[in-house]
Design a protein around this motif. Structure first.
Motif, PDB file in Angstrom:
ATOM      1  N   LYS A  23       1.057  -1.164  -0.011  1.00 44.16           N
ATOM      2  CA  LYS A  23       0.106   0.033   0.043  1.00 44.16           C
ATOM      3  C   LYS A  23       0.844   0.981   0.130  1.00 44.16           C
ATOM      4  CE  LYS A  23      -3.643  -2.517   0.728  1.00 44.16           C
ATOM      5  NZ  LYS A  23      -3.736  -3.436  -0.286  1.00 44.16           N
ATOM      6  N   VAL A  24       0.188   2.377  -0.452  1.00 45.26           N
ATOM      7  CA  VAL A  24       1.151   3.609  -0.587  1.00 45.26           C
ATOM      8  C   VAL A  24       1.353   3.946   0.877  1.00 45.26           C
ATOM      9  CG1 VAL A  24       0.605   6.005  -0.959  1.00 45.26           C
ATOM     10  CG2 VAL A  24      -0.041   4.340  -2.615  1.00 45.26           C
ATOM     11  N   GLY A  25       2.470   4.361   1.151  1.00 46.22           N
ATOM     12  CA  GLY A  25       3.055   4.621   2.585  1.00 46.22           C
ATOM     13  C   GLY A  25       3.910   3.642   3.114  1.00 46.22           C
ATOM     14  N   GLU A  26       3.630   2.408   2.849  1.00 46.17           N
ATOM     15  CA  GLU A  26       4.401   1.257   3.212  1.00 46.17           C
ATOM     16  C   GLU A  26       5.914   1.469   2.779  1.00 46.17           C
ATOM     17  OE1 GLU A  26       2.947  -2.917   3.606  1.00 46.17           O
ATOM     18  OE2 GLU A  26       1.212  -2.191   2.562  1.00 46.17           O
ATOM     19  N   TYR A  49       5.561  -0.940  -8.524  1.00 45.44           N
ATOM     20  CA  TYR A  49       5.540   0.198  -7.603  1.00 45.44           C
ATOM     21  C   TYR A  49       6.265   1.324  -7.742  1.00 45.44           C
ATOM     22  CZ  TYR A  49       2.763  -3.134  -4.712  1.00 45.44           C
ATOM     23  OH  TYR A  49       1.756  -4.022  -4.365  1.00 45.44           O
ATOM     24  N   LEU A  50       5.806   2.636  -7.762  1.00 44.66           N
ATOM     25  CA  LEU A  50       6.879   3.708  -7.483  1.00 44.66           C
ATOM     26  C   LEU A  50       7.033   4.002  -6.218  1.00 44.66           C
ATOM     27  CD1 LEU A  50       4.178   6.152  -9.523  1.00 44.66           C
ATOM     28  CD2 LEU A  50       6.143   5.150 -10.549  1.00 44.66           C
ATOM     29  N   PHE A  59      12.648   1.610   1.015  1.00 43.05           N
ATOM     30  CA  PHE A  59      11.900   2.185   0.048  1.00 43.05           C
ATOM     31  C   PHE A  59      10.575   2.681   0.377  1.00 43.05           C
ATOM     32  CE2 PHE A  59      14.422  -0.520  -3.225  1.00 43.05           C
ATOM     33  CZ  PHE A  59      15.797   0.216  -2.988  1.00 43.05           C
ATOM     34  N   LYS A  60      10.110   3.943   0.045  1.00 46.21           N
ATOM     35  CA  LYS A  60       8.662   4.156   0.692  1.00 46.21           C
ATOM     36  C   LYS A  60       7.771   4.164  -0.831  1.00 46.21           C
ATOM     37  CE  LYS A  60       5.954   7.786   2.591  1.00 46.21           C
ATOM     38  NZ  LYS A  60       5.701   9.089   2.971  1.00 46.21           N
ATOM     39  N   VAL A  61       6.963   3.276  -0.671  1.00 47.81           N
ATOM     40  CA  VAL A  61       5.835   3.229  -1.959  1.00 47.81           C
ATOM     41  C   VAL A  61       4.972   4.363  -1.784  1.00 47.81           C
ATOM     42  CG1 VAL A  61       3.860   1.875  -2.530  1.00 47.81           C
ATOM     43  CG2 VAL A  61       5.882   0.657  -1.376  1.00 47.81           C
TER      44      VAL A  61
END
Length: 147
Positions: free
Chosen positions: A29-32, A76-77, A109-111
């Motif tokens: 998920k974004v933020g993970e 993922y970005l 790395f932050k998603v």
């Protein structure tokens, strides 16, 4: 300077931050944060000392297609939270100059997003790559990232 330019400058421009890609089968998920220490997809399948990212979508697609597991292939970005360095498996003598723009890090790395539409490689090409990696393992040739 017109009024619009003045307002933009006063509010401050947002600096560009390089965003990278990470190919995997993990559902994130974004933020993970993506962190080192999980079983590697490559080499001797040890707990990974490094995590990987690329500045090219094609290299991330290969990462997703070659990743271990049964999950859906995902791109993922990501933004690195620390220093990154060239991935020695894809640079140095094999591909001088790092044309795949592939990097590794021991830092998370932050998603920041997910690429939802992308075109994978032809099935025959993916199988040929998997077969080639299997031959290298059989010959005792392992990832430089295992060292």
């Amino acid at each position: 300077m017109n009024k619009t330019e003045s307002n933009v400058n006063r509010n401050g421009a947002t600096p560009f931050v390089q965003t990278y890609f990470h190919g995997t089968k993990a559902d994130l998920k974004v933020g993970e944060l993506i962190v080192a220490g999980f079983t590697s997809n490559y080499g001797q399948n040890k707990n990974a000392k490094y995590i990987f990212l690329s500045a090219t979508l094609d290299a991330a697609i290969w990462g997703a297609e070659l990743a271990a597991g049964e999950g859906r292939e995902r791109i993922y970005l990501v933004e690195p939270t620390g220093q990154i360095e060239n991935d020695p498996d894809l640079t140095d003598k094999k591909f001088p100059g790092n044309p795949t723009k592939s990097y590794r890090s021991t830092q998370p790395f932050k998603v920041v997003g997910e690429v939802s539409v992308w075109q994978g490689h032809p099935a025959g090409q993916v199988q040929a790559m998997k077969d080639g990696l299997a031959r290298l393992r059989e010959q005792g040739i392992h990832s430089l990232n295992d060292q």
